[in-house]
Scaffold this motif. Structure first.
Motif, PDB file in Angstrom:
ATOM      1  N   PRO A  89      13.039   5.063  13.527  1.00  0.00           N
ATOM      2  CA  PRO A  89      13.287   6.368  13.198  1.00  0.00           C
ATOM      3  C   PRO A  89      12.729   6.568  11.456  1.00  0.00           C
ATOM      4  CG  PRO A  89      15.212   5.388  13.166  1.00  0.00           C
ATOM      5  CD  PRO A  89      14.289   4.310  13.807  1.00  0.00           C
ATOM      6  N   ASP A  90      12.652   7.650  11.118  1.00  0.00           N
ATOM      7  CA  ASP A  90      12.421   7.832   9.728  1.00  0.00           C
ATOM      8  C   ASP A  90      13.628   7.377   8.779  1.00  0.00           C
ATOM      9  OD1 ASP A  90      10.351   9.268  11.027  1.00  0.00           O
ATOM     10  OD2 ASP A  90      10.760  11.332   9.658  1.00  0.00           O
ATOM     11  N   CYS A  91      13.227   6.204   8.148  1.00  0.00           N
ATOM     12  CA  CYS A  91      14.127   5.497   6.996  1.00  0.00           C
ATOM     13  C   CYS A  91      13.391   4.892   5.996  1.00  0.00           C
ATOM     14  CB  CYS A  91      15.138   4.657   8.267  1.00  0.00           C
ATOM     15  SG  CYS A  91      14.058   3.465   8.803  1.00  0.00           S
ATOM     16  N   PRO A  92      14.133   4.636   5.047  1.00  0.00           N
ATOM     17  CA  PRO A  92      13.453   3.870   4.008  1.00  0.00           C
ATOM     18  C   PRO A  92      12.832   2.412   4.288  1.00  0.00           C
ATOM     19  CG  PRO A  92      15.452   4.596   3.406  1.00  0.00           C
ATOM     20  CD  PRO A  92      15.555   4.885   4.692  1.00  0.00           C
ATOM     21  N   GLU A  93      13.333   1.798   5.283  1.00  0.00           N
ATOM     22  CA  GLU A  93      12.905   0.693   5.855  1.00  0.00           C
ATOM     23  C   GLU A  93      11.320   0.904   6.294  1.00  0.00           C
ATOM     24  OE1 GLU A  93      17.171   0.022   6.035  1.00  0.00           O
ATOM     25  OE2 GLU A  93      15.848   1.720   6.621  1.00  0.00           O
ATOM     26  N   LEU A  94      11.210   1.909   6.937  1.00  0.00           N
ATOM     27  CA  LEU A  94       9.803   2.310   7.766  1.00  0.00           C
ATOM     28  C   LEU A  94       8.934   2.547   6.608  1.00  0.00           C
ATOM     29  CD1 LEU A  94       8.122   2.720  10.053  1.00  0.00           C
ATOM     30  CD2 LEU A  94       9.068   5.061  10.350  1.00  0.00           C
ATOM     31  N   VAL A  95       9.187   3.265   5.609  1.00  0.00           N
ATOM     32  CA  VAL A  95       8.178   3.642   4.430  1.00  0.00           C
ATOM     33  C   VAL A  95       8.035   2.231   4.044  1.00  0.00           C
ATOM     34  CG1 VAL A  95       7.947   4.736   2.212  1.00  0.00           C
ATOM     35  CG2 VAL A  95       9.301   6.013   4.117  1.00  0.00           C
ATOM     36  N   VAL A  96       8.878   1.255   3.685  1.00  0.00           N
ATOM     37  CA  VAL A  96       8.538  -0.009   3.014  1.00  0.00           C
ATOM     38  C   VAL A  96       7.661  -0.772   3.969  1.00  0.00           C
ATOM     39  CG1 VAL A  96       9.490  -2.264   2.262  1.00  0.00           C
ATOM     40  CG2 VAL A  96      10.769   0.017   1.703  1.00  0.00           C
ATOM     41  N   LEU A  97       8.088  -0.887   5.060  1.00  0.00           N
ATOM     42  CA  LEU A  97       6.972  -1.479   6.106  1.00  0.00           C
ATOM     43  C   LEU A  97       5.600  -0.847   5.999  1.00  0.00           C
ATOM     44  CD1 LEU A  97       6.865  -3.520   8.591  1.00  0.00           C
ATOM     45  CD2 LEU A  97       7.700  -1.708  10.040  1.00  0.00           C
ATOM     46  N   CYS A  98       5.458   0.332   6.213  1.00  0.00           N
ATOM     47  CA  CYS A  98       4.077   0.758   6.293  1.00  0.00           C
ATOM     48  C   CYS A  98       3.279   0.355   5.031  1.00  0.00           C
ATOM     49  CB  CYS A  98       4.194   2.478   6.271  1.00  0.00           C
ATOM     50  SG  CYS A  98       4.867   3.163   7.632  1.00  0.00           S
ATOM     51  N   GLN A  99       3.865   0.572   3.949  1.00  0.00           N
ATOM     52  CA  GLN A  99       3.224  -0.102   2.714  1.00  0.00           C
ATOM     53  C   GLN A  99       2.835  -1.242   2.630  1.00  0.00           C
ATOM     54  OE1 GLN A  99       1.958   2.121   0.488  1.00  0.00           O
ATOM     55  NE2 GLN A  99       3.122   3.962   0.698  1.00  0.00           N
ATOM     56  N   ALA A 100       4.100  -2.142   3.000  1.00  0.00           N
ATOM     57  CA  ALA A 100       3.558  -3.525   3.170  1.00  0.00           C
ATOM     58  C   ALA A 100       2.855  -4.092   4.121  1.00  0.00           C
ATOM     59  CB  ALA A 100       5.121  -4.376   3.508  1.00  0.00           C
ATOM     60  N   VAL A 101       2.554  -3.507   4.966  1.00  0.00           N
ATOM     61  CA  VAL A 101       1.475  -3.659   6.162  1.00  0.00           C
ATOM     62  C   VAL A 101       0.301  -3.468   5.538  1.00  0.00           C
ATOM     63  CG1 VAL A 101       0.629  -3.038   8.582  1.00  0.00           C
ATOM     64  CG2 VAL A 101       3.191  -3.459   8.094  1.00  0.00           C
ATOM     65  N   TRP A 102       0.007  -2.326   5.138  1.00  0.00           N
ATOM     66  CA  TRP A 102      -1.134  -2.208   4.475  1.00  0.00           C
ATOM     67  C   TRP A 102      -1.717  -2.715   3.304  1.00  0.00           C
ATOM     68  CZ3 TRP A 102       0.699   3.632   4.437  1.00  0.00           C
ATOM     69  CH2 TRP A 102       0.825   4.215   5.658  1.00  0.00           C
ATOM     70  N   ARG A 103      -0.803  -3.228   2.633  1.00  0.00           N
ATOM     71  CA  ARG A 103      -1.022  -4.355   1.279  1.00  0.00           C
ATOM     72  C   ARG A 103      -1.482  -5.574   1.914  1.00  0.00           C
ATOM     73  NH1 ARG A 103       0.122  -4.261  -4.004  1.00  0.00           N
ATOM     74  NH2 ARG A 103       1.062  -2.096  -3.515  1.00  0.00           N
ATOM     75  N   VAL A 104      -0.970  -6.098   2.963  1.00  0.00           N
ATOM     76  CA  VAL A 104      -1.479  -7.041   3.485  1.00  0.00           C
ATOM     77  C   VAL A 104      -2.812  -7.128   4.166  1.00  0.00           C
ATOM     78  CG1 VAL A 104      -1.019  -9.019   5.338  1.00  0.00           C
ATOM     79  CG2 VAL A 104       0.989  -8.005   3.807  1.00  0.00           C
ATOM     80  N   GLY A 105      -3.156  -5.830   4.606  1.00  0.00           N
ATOM     81  CA  GLY A 105      -4.375  -5.775   5.431  1.00  0.00           C
ATOM     82  C   GLY A 105      -4.273  -5.632   6.921  1.00  0.00           C
ATOM     83  N   ALA A 106      -3.171  -5.580   7.326  1.00  0.00           N
ATOM     84  CA  ALA A 106      -2.633  -5.640   8.775  1.00  0.00           C
ATOM     85  C   ALA A 106      -2.707  -3.836   9.233  1.00  0.00           C
ATOM     86  CB  ALA A 106      -1.135  -6.174   9.101  1.00  0.00           C
ATOM     87  N   VAL A 107      -2.743  -4.079  10.525  1.00  0.00           N
ATOM     88  CA  VAL A 107      -2.996  -2.546  11.227  1.00  0.00           C
ATOM     89  C   VAL A 107      -1.571  -2.003  11.569  1.00  0.00           C
ATOM     90  CG1 VAL A 107      -4.243  -1.224  13.080  1.00  0.00           C
ATOM     91  CG2 VAL A 107      -5.190  -3.501  11.813  1.00  0.00           C
ATOM     92  N   LEU A 108      -1.036  -0.803  11.133  1.00  0.00           N
ATOM     93  CA  LEU A 108       0.111  -0.282  11.514  1.00  0.00           C
ATOM     94  C   LEU A 108      -0.101   0.527  12.771  1.00  0.00           C
ATOM     95  CD1 LEU A 108       3.093   0.222  10.736  1.00  0.00           C
ATOM     96  CD2 LEU A 108       2.281   2.553   9.703  1.00  0.00           C
ATOM     97  N   VAL A 109       0.862  -0.059  13.710  1.00  0.00           N
ATOM     98  CA  VAL A 109       1.014   1.021  14.940  1.00  0.00           C
ATOM     99  C   VAL A 109       2.105   1.521  15.090  1.00  0.00           C
ATOM    100  CG1 VAL A 109       0.586   0.651  17.640  1.00  0.00           C
ATOM    101  CG2 VAL A 109      -0.579  -0.903  15.974  1.00  0.00           C
ATOM    102  N   PRO A 110       2.199   2.738  14.679  1.00  0.00           N
ATOM    103  CA  PRO A 110       3.489   3.658  14.852  1.00  0.00           C
ATOM    104  C   PRO A 110       3.568   4.093  16.244  1.00  0.00           C
ATOM    105  CG  PRO A 110       1.696   5.097  13.809  1.00  0.00           C
ATOM    106  CD  PRO A 110       1.146   3.646  14.045  1.00  0.00           C
ATOM    107  N   TRP A 111       5.126   4.149  16.531  1.00  0.00           N
ATOM    108  CA  TRP A 111       5.317   4.449  17.783  1.00  0.00           C
ATOM    109  C   TRP A 111       6.752   5.216  17.984  1.00  0.00           C
ATOM    110  CZ3 TRP A 111       1.743   2.491  21.625  1.00  0.00           C
ATOM    111  CH2 TRP A 111       2.007   2.938  22.853  1.00  0.00           C
TER     112      TRP A 111
END
Length: 468
Positions: A89-111
């Protein structure tokens, strides 16, 4: 056929209704998404970036946490192109995860976190490595049935599952046992203590043309959005909505982060202008109003159905929204629009954009020139055509209905497993019937059948009622 919108001449009718200071076109820098947060941390420092349950996180602190989680994900074998499935759900952990995934170059699949059964079916059909990030209550079920390489559990409330009779227990291929770690292990200081799951070669950082987000829609192939598409959408929103950058604005978004519009608005456009994002995991009106009473938001982004639910609350509870100066939403019907204006007394900005356009394509100007009930004008850099239905090479006359076609830097024609390029020149079929007036404003027409036109690639609209 002459494309009169590609050049966007000075006589193009919609340009004269642009708010003061909004350019007709944008120069988008060719940078990855991580550059937006780096720039925000440098410019805004300790200014509050996230507000959640009374706790605040500054831009500089947010970047430090992102760097720490990105290093932990790399330790766990996440590389450029790895899919990271997020069911939070919408939480700080999700925001941090999104930014970390993009920084590594991985692909985010939100659900949608309430629809984890469908997510399990999607993971089961994925041949490459998948990392899943789920609430702690789903850990045992996911670890035993999904076959993910790595499972990260987060200590957040598990949403009630959505009713689904069509999807059962997914069949998964045999894979090595899943490595399960907690979120606290990722944000801890001892990254070297994490298990190294795979000895994969290190990859370079992400580029503008790398895929950043894969969004599964109601039907059709999943939509793939590159870094450059999302960066362009963030700059378009920042240029069009000056309310986001004024007086340290506070954004309360009821568009979930697992939707493309909510993701772009809260995690990309807000850092670009230094706005504070107020996160509300529970979409119930009572919880939203409690969060508003504590955070005093100045900008409210919400689907029409969420606005109607807020209007049904008693007047003394709605007083917590008295600080709202602008409301961003999808096109409203006349009765709802009138009620929203009378209740909030704020500027109403109605907009539209399919997922393939990063939720950003059309919007009313945040001025007195707005046309209530319409989807508005083409945003800077976006081109619009109303094509004759059945003959998409011909343009419909002003005031006549046709299929809405879009083109711009934020629009993706990529689909997982295929390249969808149905029309010459890069035009995207939205599958929506629309009318464009002589003044440049676009009005979306309701479809009596409730379906898109055959061949449409819309996959939802900006701030639609999906998920809320």
């Amino acid at each position: 056929m002459t494309d009169v919108f590609a050049r966007r001449p000075e006589g193009e009718p919609g340009l004269r209704f642009y708010a003061r200071g909004v350019p007709p076109s944008l120069s988008v820098p060719p940078v990855p998404l991580s550059a937006l947060l780096d720039d925000a941390a440098r410019r805004f420092g300790a200014r509050t970036a996230l507000s959640h349950d009374g706790r605040r996180t500054g831009f500089r602190t947010l970047r430090r946490r992102v760097l720490r989680v990105a290093a932990a994900l790399e330790r766990l074998g996440v590389r450029r192109g790895t899919w990271v499935l997020a069911l939070l759900p919408d939480c700080p952990e999700l925001v941090v995860l999104c930014q970390a995934v993009w920084r590594v170059g991985a692909v985010l699949v939100p659900w949608d976190p309430a629809d984890h059964r469908s997510a399990g079916a999607a993971v089961a059909g994925r041949a490459g490595p998948v990392v899943a990030v789920v609430p702690h209550g789903l850990g045992d079920e996911v670890a035993g049935s999904w076959g993910c390489e790595v499972l990260v559990t987060v200590d957040v409330a598990r949403p009630r599952p959505a009713p689904s009779a069509a999807v059962g227990r997914p069949r998964v291929k045999r894979r090595p046992s899943t490595v399960v770690v907690g979120w606290r292990d990722l944000v801890g200081h001892r990254v070297g203590a994490l298990p190294a799951t795979r000895d994969r070669p290190w990859s370079r950082g992400p580029g503008p043309d790398d895929i950043a987000v894969v969004r599964y829609g109601r039907e059709g192939a999943p939509i793939a959005l590159c870094h450059r598409h999302l960066v362009a959408a963030a700059h378009q929103l920042a240029a069009w909505y000056p309310q986001l950058s004024r007086h340290r604005s506070r954004l309360l978004s009821l568009a979930p982060l697992w939707t493309v519009p909510g993701l772009v608005l809260a995690t990309l456009a807000a850092p670009l202008v230094g706005a504070r994002t107020v996160l509300v995991p529970d979409p119930a009106p009572a919880a939203v109003l409690r969060a508003a009473r504590r955070a005093a938001p100045t900008v409210l982004a919400a689907p029409p159905a969420a606005l109607v639910r807020l209007l049904e609350r008693p007047a003394h509870e709605r007083e917590s929204l008295a600080t709202v100066r602008a409301v961003l939403t999808a096109p409203l019907d006349a009765a709802t629009g009138r009620r929203v204006r009378e209740t909030f007394g704020a500027r109403i900005v109605e907009a539209y954009g399919p997922d393939a356009a990063c939720g950003v394509a059309l919007a009313n100007p945040p001025t007195a020139d707005a046309r209530s009930g319409t989807a508005g004008l083409a945003l800077p850099g976006t081109q619009v055509r109303i094509a004759v239905e059945g003959t998409l090479s011909a343009d419909a006359l002003p005031g006549h209905a046709g299929e809405l076609l879009l083109r711009g830097p934020q629009i993706s024609r990529l689909r997982v497993g295929e390249l969808r390029d149905l029309l010459p020149g890069g035009w995207l079929r939205t599958g929506r019937l629309a009318v464009r007036g002589p003044d440049g404003f676009v009005t979306l027409l309701p479809d009596p059948s409730g379906t898109l036109i055959d061949g449409g690639d819309g996959a939802g609209g900006a701030l639609d009622d999906v998920g809320r």
